[in-house]
Design a protein around this motif. Structure first.
Motif, PDB file in Angstrom:
ATOM      1  N   SER A 199     -24.942  14.088 -25.050  1.00 11.88           N
ATOM      2  CA  SER A 199     -25.483  15.289 -24.400  1.00 11.88           C
ATOM      3  C   SER A 199     -25.069  16.585 -25.074  1.00 11.88           C
ATOM      4  CB  SER A 199     -25.008  15.329 -22.941  1.00 11.88           C
ATOM      5  OG  SER A 199     -23.585  15.414 -22.883  1.00 11.88           O
ATOM      6  N   VAL A 200     -24.389  16.538 -26.227  1.00 11.56           N
ATOM      7  CA  VAL A 200     -23.909  17.772 -26.846  1.00 11.56           C
ATOM      8  C   VAL A 200     -25.085  18.685 -27.202  1.00 11.56           C
ATOM      9  CG1 VAL A 200     -21.785  16.788 -27.771  1.00 11.56           C
ATOM     10  CG2 VAL A 200     -23.884  16.690 -29.139  1.00 11.56           C
ATOM     11  N   ARG A 201     -24.794  19.963 -27.246  1.00  8.08           N
ATOM     12  CA  ARG A 201     -25.825  20.933 -27.617  1.00  8.08           C
ATOM     13  C   ARG A 201     -26.225  20.738 -29.071  1.00  8.08           C
ATOM     14  NH1 ARG A 201     -23.639  26.756 -26.067  1.00  8.08           N
ATOM     15  NH2 ARG A 201     -25.643  27.282 -27.036  1.00  8.08           N
ATOM     16  N   ARG A 202     -27.484  20.905 -29.336  1.00 13.35           N
ATOM     17  CA  ARG A 202     -28.004  20.770 -30.701  1.00 13.35           C
ATOM     18  C   ARG A 202     -28.456  22.122 -31.259  1.00 13.35           C
ATOM     19  NH1 ARG A 202     -29.386  15.121 -30.924  1.00 13.35           N
ATOM     20  NH2 ARG A 202     -28.183  14.173 -29.226  1.00 13.35           N
ATOM     21  N   LYS A 203     -28.692  23.097 -30.382  1.00 13.36           N
ATOM     22  CA  LYS A 203     -29.277  24.361 -30.824  1.00 13.36           C
ATOM     23  C   LYS A 203     -28.275  25.508 -30.656  1.00 13.36           C
ATOM     24  CE  LYS A 203     -33.160  22.096 -31.200  1.00 13.36           C
ATOM     25  NZ  LYS A 203     -33.624  21.639 -32.533  1.00 13.36           N
ATOM     26  N   GLY A 204     -28.352  26.447 -31.586  1.00 17.03           N
ATOM     27  CA  GLY A 204     -27.586  27.679 -31.467  1.00 17.03           C
ATOM     28  C   GLY A 204     -26.111  27.501 -31.743  1.00 17.03           C
ATOM     29  N   ASN A 205     -25.348  28.501 -31.366  1.00 13.44           N
ATOM     30  CA  ASN A 205     -23.917  28.548 -31.644  1.00 13.44           C
ATOM     31  C   ASN A 205     -23.129  27.979 -30.460  1.00 13.44           C
ATOM     32  OD1 ASN A 205     -21.565  29.087 -32.967  1.00 13.44           O
ATOM     33  ND2 ASN A 205     -21.502  31.260 -32.442  1.00 13.44           N
ATOM     34  N   PHE A 206     -22.104  27.217 -30.757  1.00 18.45           N
ATOM     35  CA  PHE A 206     -21.227  26.672 -29.722  1.00 18.45           C
ATOM     36  C   PHE A 206     -19.894  26.337 -30.382  1.00 18.45           C
ATOM     37  CE2 PHE A 206     -24.242  23.426 -31.221  1.00 18.45           C
ATOM     38  CZ  PHE A 206     -23.385  22.522 -31.820  1.00 18.45           C
ATOM     39  N   THR A 207     -18.918  26.018 -29.581  1.00 16.06           N
ATOM     40  CA  THR A 207     -17.594  25.664 -30.093  1.00 16.06           C
ATOM     41  C   THR A 207     -17.500  24.155 -30.267  1.00 16.06           C
ATOM     42  OG1 THR A 207     -16.619  27.532 -28.920  1.00 16.06           O
ATOM     43  CG2 THR A 207     -15.117  25.815 -29.685  1.00 16.06           C
ATOM     44  N   VAL A 208     -17.105  23.731 -31.449  1.00 14.30           N
ATOM     45  CA  VAL A 208     -16.988  22.303 -31.743  1.00 14.30           C
ATOM     46  C   VAL A 208     -15.602  21.845 -31.286  1.00 14.30           C
ATOM     47  CG1 VAL A 208     -17.144  20.516 -33.520  1.00 14.30           C
ATOM     48  CG2 VAL A 208     -18.537  22.586 -33.701  1.00 14.30           C
ATOM     49  N   CYS A 209     -15.522  21.336 -30.068  1.00 12.40           N
ATOM     50  CA  CYS A 209     -14.244  20.972 -29.472  1.00 12.40           C
ATOM     51  C   CYS A 209     -14.473  19.906 -28.410  1.00 12.40           C
ATOM     52  CB  CYS A 209     -13.579  22.205 -28.859  1.00 12.40           C
ATOM     53  SG  CYS A 209     -14.517  22.919 -27.493  1.00 12.40           S
ATOM     54  N   PRO A 210     -13.423  19.272 -27.930  1.00 15.15           N
ATOM     55  CA  PRO A 210     -13.591  18.227 -26.908  1.00 15.15           C
ATOM     56  C   PRO A 210     -14.269  18.726 -25.638  1.00 15.15           C
ATOM     57  CG  PRO A 210     -11.430  18.050 -27.914  1.00 15.15           C
ATOM     58  CD  PRO A 210     -12.036  19.318 -28.432  1.00 15.15           C
ATOM     59  N   GLN A 211     -14.022  19.969 -25.244  1.00 17.13           N
ATOM     60  CA  GLN A 211     -14.646  20.495 -24.029  1.00 17.13           C
ATOM     61  C   GLN A 211     -16.164  20.531 -24.140  1.00 17.13           C
ATOM     62  OE1 GLN A 211     -12.082  21.861 -25.635  1.00 17.13           O
ATOM     63  NE2 GLN A 211     -10.414  21.590 -24.162  1.00 17.13           N
ATOM     64  N   GLU A 212     -16.666  20.618 -25.357  1.00 10.02           N
ATOM     65  CA  GLU A 212     -18.110  20.620 -25.602  1.00 10.02           C
ATOM     66  C   GLU A 212     -18.636  19.232 -25.966  1.00 10.02           C
ATOM     67  OE1 GLU A 212     -20.292  23.030 -25.279  1.00 10.02           O
ATOM     68  OE2 GLU A 212     -18.852  24.583 -24.689  1.00 10.02           O
ATOM     69  N   GLY A 213     -17.751  18.228 -25.956  1.00 13.31           N
ATOM     70  CA  GLY A 213     -18.185  16.864 -26.234  1.00 13.31           C
ATOM     71  C   GLY A 213     -18.015  16.416 -27.676  1.00 13.31           C
ATOM     72  N   GLU A 223      -7.187  20.693 -46.572  1.00 12.87           N
ATOM     73  CA  GLU A 223      -6.435  20.607 -45.330  1.00 12.87           C
ATOM     74  C   GLU A 223      -7.234  19.806 -44.306  1.00 12.87           C
ATOM     75  OE1 GLU A 223      -3.875  24.806 -45.355  1.00 12.87           O
ATOM     76  OE2 GLU A 223      -5.351  24.385 -43.785  1.00 12.87           O
ATOM     77  N   LEU A 224      -6.555  18.922 -43.605  1.00 13.84           N
ATOM     78  CA  LEU A 224      -7.195  18.141 -42.556  1.00 13.84           C
ATOM     79  C   LEU A 224      -6.764  18.692 -41.204  1.00 13.84           C
ATOM     80  CD1 LEU A 224      -9.033  15.636 -42.126  1.00 13.84           C
ATOM     81  CD2 LEU A 224      -6.947  14.288 -41.850  1.00 13.84           C
ATOM     82  N   ARG A 225      -7.736  19.002 -40.357  1.00 18.99           N
ATOM     83  CA  ARG A 225      -7.453  19.583 -39.048  1.00 18.99           C
ATOM     84  C   ARG A 225      -8.188  18.797 -37.972  1.00 18.99           C
ATOM     85  NH1 ARG A 225      -5.350  24.894 -39.161  1.00 18.99           N
ATOM     86  NH2 ARG A 225      -5.133  25.698 -41.301  1.00 18.99           N
ATOM     87  N   ALA A 226      -7.511  18.579 -36.852  1.00 17.16           N
ATOM     88  CA  ALA A 226      -8.149  17.971 -35.693  1.00 17.16           C
ATOM     89  C   ALA A 226      -8.854  19.059 -34.899  1.00 17.16           C
ATOM     90  CB  ALA A 226      -7.114  17.267 -34.830  1.00 17.16           C
ATOM     91  N   GLY A 227     -10.045  18.744 -34.396  1.00 24.08           N
ATOM     92  CA  GLY A 227     -10.876  19.733 -33.714  1.00 24.08           C
ATOM     93  C   GLY A 227     -10.472  19.965 -32.273  1.00 24.08           C
ATOM     94  N   THR A 228      -9.185  20.225 -32.059  1.00 23.78           N
ATOM     95  CA  THR A 228      -8.696  20.598 -30.735  1.00 23.78           C
ATOM     96  C   THR A 228      -8.920  22.093 -30.527  1.00 23.78           C
ATOM     97  OG1 THR A 228      -6.494  20.891 -31.715  1.00 23.78           O
ATOM     98  CG2 THR A 228      -6.972  18.763 -30.690  1.00 23.78           C
TER      99      THR A 228
END
Length: 302
Positions: A199-213, A223-228
């Motif tokens: 169900s994640v958003r496909r359009k426009g700007n959003f935050t890539v994080c667990p709260q957004e799915g 550098e390797l970073r976890a998307g927290t």
């Protein structure tokens, strides 16, 4: 008209892919028959050696018999005195004949689970979903590789497609079981990998994080970073050449590993019960990403 052209193009691709499958099966058949012929030749050579050995033993036994016949004509004690040695020669010849090996073709090796083993080689565990791919992504190698391209001017903006973030989803989602896939990063990786809810958003700007799915790691500037939220920088001894993603739907976890060093990188917990899809993102200065042909499903889905 556009749909008709798309259907014709898709039909041509379907025929092309099936021709590849037919050629693969023909090649597999030829390879397995060649393997059978090699074994037949090896076993025939062994059998020929056994026949020659038997011939030599028979010849030796014949010589012993002839010697016995000569000795029996002797009217003194020399025959009896030499009988012990003669007996040992006969027993030795008979013992040698016990070692004769009569080889058989290992039919089990060639026929056991034949369809499964061929199917296993054909198995492509994970493919990419073209309808979700950002217009600047090009999917190649039977939808198992993705690279950045400038093709996107005339790509339709269908609802499933990411139109700002340069992402693409896997073609199959999961709600139960444990699933894993490995991604080859190439010589210059600048990418994001992981899993996302359907169900994640496909359009426009959003935050890539667990709260957004989104449950991902990103690799940029070595550098390797976890998307927290905020991002977690992961300490690495070296940049991995591959990253393994493990999606455990029953535990609600997405984990990342370096499969070469067999070391864990990061784990997201509490991912929820919604269907989860593999996710891939790539930038224009990154090497292509390639999905390695590895997937294990520990528990079947129903």
């Amino acid at each position: 008209m556009k749909n008709k052209n798309q259907a014709q193009k898709t039909e041509a691709q379907i025929k092309q892919e099936f021709e590849k499958l037919h050629q693969f099966l023909r090649d597999e058949e030829a390879a397995r028959i060649a393997e059978l012929r090699d074994e037949e030749e090896q076993k025939s050579n062994i059998l020929e050696e056994s026949v020659q050995k038997i011939s030599r033993e028979l010849e030796s036994l014949s010589e012993v018999i002839q010697s016995l016949e000569r000795d029996m004509k002797v009217a003194d004690m020399s025959f009896l005195q030499g009988f012990k040695d003669t007996k040992m020669r006969i027993l030795s010849t008979l013992d040698d004949s016990k070692d004769i090996y009569l080889p058989l073709i290992d039919t089990g090796k060639h026929l056991a689970s034949l369809k499964y083993r061929v199917w296993e080689k054909m198995l492509v565990p994970l493919t990419l979903e073209p309808l979700s791919a950002h217009p600047q992504l090009s999917l190649e190698d039977e939808l198992t590789s993705v690279r950045y391209s400038f093709r996107g001017r005339h790509i339709p903006d269908n609802p499933e497609r990411f139109n700002l973030y340069v992402y693409v989803l896997g073609s199959r989602g999961h709600t139960s079981g444990t699933h894993r896939w490995e991604v080859e990063l190439g010589s210059k990786p600048n990418c994001r990998l992981g899993a996302a809810r359907g169900s994640v958003r496909r359009k426009g700007n959003f935050t890539v994080c667990p709260q957004e799915g989104f449950f991902t790691v990103s690799l940029r500037n070595r550098e390797l970073r976890a998307g927290t939220t905020p991002e977690t920088r992961l300490a690495l001894k070296r940049i991995p050449h591959r990253i393994r993603v493990v999606l455990d739907c029953d535990k609600g976890e997405v984990s990342f590993y370096d499969p070469i060093e067999m070391t864990p990188l990061f784990t997201f917990k509490n991912t929820g019960t919604e269907k989860m899809y593999p996710l891939f993102g790539i930038s224009k200065d990154s090497a292509p990403l390639r999905i390695c042909p590895v997937e294990v499903s520990v528990k079947p889905e129903y």
